[in-house]
Design a protein around this motif. Sequence first.
Motif, mmCIF file in Angstrom:
data_model
loop_
_atom_site.group_PDB
_atom_site.id
_atom_site.type_symbol
_atom_site.label_atom_id
_atom_site.label_comp_id
_atom_site.label_asym_id
_atom_site.label_seq_id
_atom_site.Cartn_x
_atom_site.Cartn_y
_atom_site.Cartn_z
ATOM 1 N N ASP A 189 0.836 -1.200 0.000
ATOM 2 C CA ASP A 189 0.000 0.000 0.000
ATOM 3 C C ASP A 189 0.874 1.255 0.000
ATOM 4 N N ALA A 190 1.900 1.268 0.833
ATOM 5 C CA ALA A 190 2.806 2.425 0.874
ATOM 6 C C ALA A 190 3.528 2.593 -0.458
ATOM 7 N N TYR A 191 3.922 1.485 -1.077
ATOM 8 C CA TYR A 191 4.588 1.540 -2.379
ATOM 9 C C TYR A 191 3.656 2.133 -3.429
ATOM 10 N N LEU A 192 2.404 1.655 -3.454
ATOM 11 C CA LEU A 192 1.451 2.154 -4.439
ATOM 12 C C LEU A 192 1.141 3.631 -4.211
ATOM 13 N N LYS A 193 1.039 4.042 -2.969
ATOM 14 C CA LYS A 193 0.827 5.464 -2.676
ATOM 15 C C LYS A 193 2.004 6.293 -3.171
ATOM 16 N N GLY A 194 3.224 5.798 -2.972
ATOM 17 C CA GLY A 194 4.403 6.514 -3.439
ATOM 18 C C GLY A 194 4.540 6.497 -4.946
ATOM 19 N N SER A 195 4.152 5.398 -5.558
ATOM 20 C CA SER A 195 4.297 5.243 -7.001
ATOM 21 C C SER A 195 3.187 5.933 -7.781
ATOM 22 N N ILE A 196 1.951 5.786 -7.309
ATOM 23 C CA ILE A 196 0.792 6.267 -8.055
ATOM 24 C C ILE A 196 0.241 7.552 -7.459
ATOM 25 N N GLY A 197 0.156 7.604 -6.148
ATOM 26 C CA GLY A 197 -0.399 8.759 -5.451
ATOM 27 C C GLY A 197 -1.203 8.303 -4.252
ATOM 28 N N ASN A 198 -1.354 9.174 -3.276
ATOM 29 C CA ASN A 198 -2.050 8.818 -2.042
ATOM 30 C C ASN A 198 -3.472 8.333 -2.270
ATOM 31 N N ASN A 199 -4.118 8.832 -3.295
ATOM 32 C CA ASN A 199 -5.500 8.441 -3.568
ATOM 33 C C ASN A 199 -5.599 7.502 -4.761
ATOM 34 N N TYR A 200 -4.640 6.560 -4.848
ATOM 35 C CA TYR A 200 -4.706 5.637 -5.983
ATOM 36 C C TYR A 200 -6.042 4.884 -5.946
ATOM 37 N N PRO A 201 -6.544 4.491 -7.116
ATOM 38 C CA PRO A 201 -7.887 3.907 -7.200
ATOM 39 C C PRO A 201 -7.936 2.465 -6.701
ATOM 40 N N THR A 202 -8.276 2.281 -5.431
ATOM 41 C CA THR A 202 -8.299 0.941 -4.857
ATOM 42 C C THR A 202 -9.396 0.057 -5.444
ATOM 43 N N ASP A 203 -10.346 0.660 -6.160
ATOM 44 C CA ASP A 203 -11.399 -0.128 -6.792
ATOM 45 C C ASP A 203 -11.044 -0.547 -8.223
ATOM 46 N N ASP A 204 -9.884 -0.124 -8.711
ATOM 47 C CA ASP A 204 -9.440 -0.489 -10.054
ATOM 48 C C ASP A 204 -8.813 -1.885 -10.005
ATOM 49 N N PRO A 205 -9.227 -2.801 -10.887
ATOM 50 C CA PRO A 205 -8.670 -4.156 -10.857
ATOM 51 C C PRO A 205 -7.164 -4.192 -11.093
ATOM 52 N N ARG A 206 -6.639 -3.205 -11.825
ATOM 53 C CA ARG A 206 -5.184 -3.167 -12.034
ATOM 54 C C ARG A 206 -4.466 -2.862 -10.727
ATOM 55 N N ALA A 207 -5.031 -1.975 -9.922
ATOM 56 C CA ALA A 207 -4.423 -1.651 -8.630
ATOM 57 C C ALA A 207 -4.446 -2.875 -7.720
ATOM 58 N N LYS A 208 -5.549 -3.611 -7.748
ATOM 59 C CA LYS A 208 -5.642 -4.821 -6.934
ATOM 60 C C LYS A 208 -4.599 -5.847 -7.382
ATOM 61 N N GLU A 209 -4.474 -6.027 -8.691
ATOM 62 C CA GLU A 209 -3.494 -6.984 -9.210
ATOM 63 C C GLU A 209 -2.072 -6.544 -8.871
ATOM 64 N N LEU A 210 -1.804 -5.246 -9.007
ATOM 65 C CA LEU A 210 -0.494 -4.723 -8.611
ATOM 66 C C LEU A 210 -0.215 -5.033 -7.151
ATOM 67 N N ALA A 211 -1.194 -4.783 -6.300
ATOM 68 C CA ALA A 211 -1.015 -5.043 -4.874
ATOM 69 C C ALA A 211 -0.745 -6.525 -4.623
ATOM 70 N N LEU A 212 -1.494 -7.394 -5.286
ATOM 71 C CA LEU A 212 -1.273 -8.829 -5.102
ATOM 72 C C LEU A 212 0.114 -9.248 -5.582
ATOM 73 N N LEU A 213 0.564 -8.701 -6.714
ATOM 74 C CA LEU A 213 1.918 -8.999 -7.200
ATOM 75 C C LEU A 213 2.972 -8.520 -6.213
ATOM 76 N N LEU A 214 2.789 -7.309 -5.709
ATOM 77 C CA LEU A 214 3.743 -6.766 -4.753
ATOM 78 C C LEU A 214 3.753 -7.560 -3.454
ATOM 79 N N VAL A 215 2.575 -7.866 -2.937
ATOM 80 C CA VAL A 215 2.493 -8.632 -1.689
ATOM 81 C C VAL A 215 3.129 -10.009 -1.865
#
Length: 101
Positions: A37-63
Amino acid sequence: MSNTNVVSVDDVLAHLGIDYPDDTVITNINRAINTADAYLKGSIGNNYPTDDPRAKELALLLVADIYDNRELTTTVSTNTRKLVESMSLQLRLELRRGSHE
Protein backbone atom coordinates in the motif's frame (compact mmCIF):
# COMPACT_ATOMS: atom_id res chain seq x y z
CA MET A 1 -11.32 6.02 -4.63
CA SER A 2 -10.77 4.80 -1.12
CA ASN A 3 -8.17 5.21 1.60
CA THR A 4 -8.31 1.56 2.67
CA ASN A 5 -5.88 -1.11 1.53
CA VAL A 6 -6.65 -2.42 -1.92
CA VAL A 7 -6.39 -6.10 -0.85
CA SER A 8 -7.36 -7.99 2.28
CA VAL A 9 -5.58 -10.80 4.08
CA ASP A 10 -8.16 -13.20 2.62
CA ASP A 11 -7.42 -11.92 -0.92
CA VAL A 12 -3.72 -12.55 -0.37
CA LEU A 13 -4.20 -15.98 1.20
CA ALA A 14 -6.27 -17.02 -1.83
CA HIS A 15 -3.70 -15.55 -4.25
CA LEU A 16 -0.83 -17.35 -2.51
CA GLY A 17 -2.80 -20.59 -2.15
CA ILE A 18 -2.42 -20.71 1.63
CA ASP A 19 -5.26 -22.70 3.18
CA TYR A 20 -4.20 -22.90 6.83
CA PRO A 21 -2.27 -19.80 7.90
CA ASP A 22 -0.74 -19.50 11.35
CA ASP A 23 -0.13 -16.28 13.29
CA THR A 24 3.32 -15.77 11.75
CA VAL A 25 1.93 -16.05 8.21
CA ILE A 26 -0.84 -13.55 9.02
CA THR A 27 1.69 -11.14 10.55
CA ASN A 28 3.95 -11.40 7.48
CA ILE A 29 1.00 -10.92 5.11
CA ASN A 30 -0.26 -7.86 7.01
CA ARG A 31 3.23 -6.36 6.86
CA ALA A 32 3.45 -7.07 3.13
CA ILE A 33 0.00 -5.52 2.52
CA ASN A 34 0.99 -2.36 4.38
CA THR A 35 4.27 -2.19 2.45
CA ALA A 36 2.52 -2.71 -0.89
CA ASP A 37 0.00 0.00 0.00
CA ALA A 38 2.81 2.42 0.87
CA TYR A 39 4.59 1.54 -2.38
CA LEU A 40 1.45 2.15 -4.44
CA LYS A 41 0.83 5.46 -2.68
CA GLY A 42 4.40 6.51 -3.44
CA SER A 43 4.30 5.24 -7.00
CA ILE A 44 0.79 6.27 -8.06
CA GLY A 45 -0.40 8.76 -5.45
CA ASN A 46 -2.05 8.82 -2.04
CA ASN A 47 -5.50 8.44 -3.57
CA TYR A 48 -4.71 5.64 -5.98
CA PRO A 49 -7.89 3.91 -7.20
CA THR A 50 -8.30 0.94 -4.86
CA ASP A 51 -11.40 -0.13 -6.79
CA ASP A 52 -9.44 -0.49 -10.05
CA PRO A 53 -8.67 -4.16 -10.86
CA ARG A 54 -5.18 -3.17 -12.03
CA ALA A 55 -4.42 -1.65 -8.63
CA LYS A 56 -5.64 -4.82 -6.93
CA GLU A 57 -3.49 -6.98 -9.21
CA LEU A 58 -0.49 -4.72 -8.61
CA ALA A 59 -1.01 -5.04 -4.87
CA LEU A 60 -1.27 -8.83 -5.10
CA LEU A 61 1.92 -9.00 -7.20
CA LEU A 62 3.74 -6.77 -4.75
CA VAL A 63 2.49 -8.63 -1.69
CA ALA A 64 3.43 -11.99 -3.23
CA ASP A 65 6.89 -10.69 -4.10
CA ILE A 66 7.42 -9.24 -0.62
CA TYR A 67 6.09 -12.38 1.06
CA ASP A 68 7.95 -14.87 -1.16
CA ASN A 69 11.23 -12.95 -1.10
CA ARG A 70 11.29 -11.80 2.52
CA GLU A 71 14.60 -13.58 3.01
CA LEU A 72 16.30 -11.97 -0.02
CA THR A 73 17.40 -15.32 -1.41
CA THR A 74 15.73 -14.94 -4.82
CA THR A 75 14.93 -12.18 -7.24
CA VAL A 76 11.64 -11.35 -8.87
CA SER A 77 11.38 -12.01 -12.58
CA THR A 78 12.08 -9.24 -15.07
CA ASN A 79 8.61 -9.73 -16.53
CA THR A 80 6.97 -9.13 -13.15
CA ARG A 81 9.00 -5.96 -12.60
CA LYS A 82 8.05 -4.67 -16.08
CA LEU A 83 4.39 -5.44 -15.44
CA VAL A 84 4.44 -3.61 -12.09
CA GLU A 85 6.20 -0.59 -13.60
CA SER A 86 3.85 -0.47 -16.59
CA MET A 87 0.64 -0.71 -14.55
CA SER A 88 1.92 1.84 -12.02
CA LEU A 89 2.79 4.28 -14.80
CA GLN A 90 -0.56 3.79 -16.48
CA LEU A 91 -2.49 4.48 -13.27
CA ARG A 92 -0.31 7.52 -12.45
CA LEU A 93 -0.91 9.02 -15.88
CA GLU A 94 -4.64 8.42 -15.64
CA LEU A 95 -4.77 10.08 -12.21
CA ARG A 96 -2.75 13.04 -13.48
CA ARG A 97 -4.99 13.38 -16.51
CA GLY A 98 -8.09 13.21 -14.28
CA SER A 99 -6.83 16.01 -12.04
CA HIS A 100 -6.63 18.37 -15.07
CA GLU A 101 -10.16 17.68 -16.31
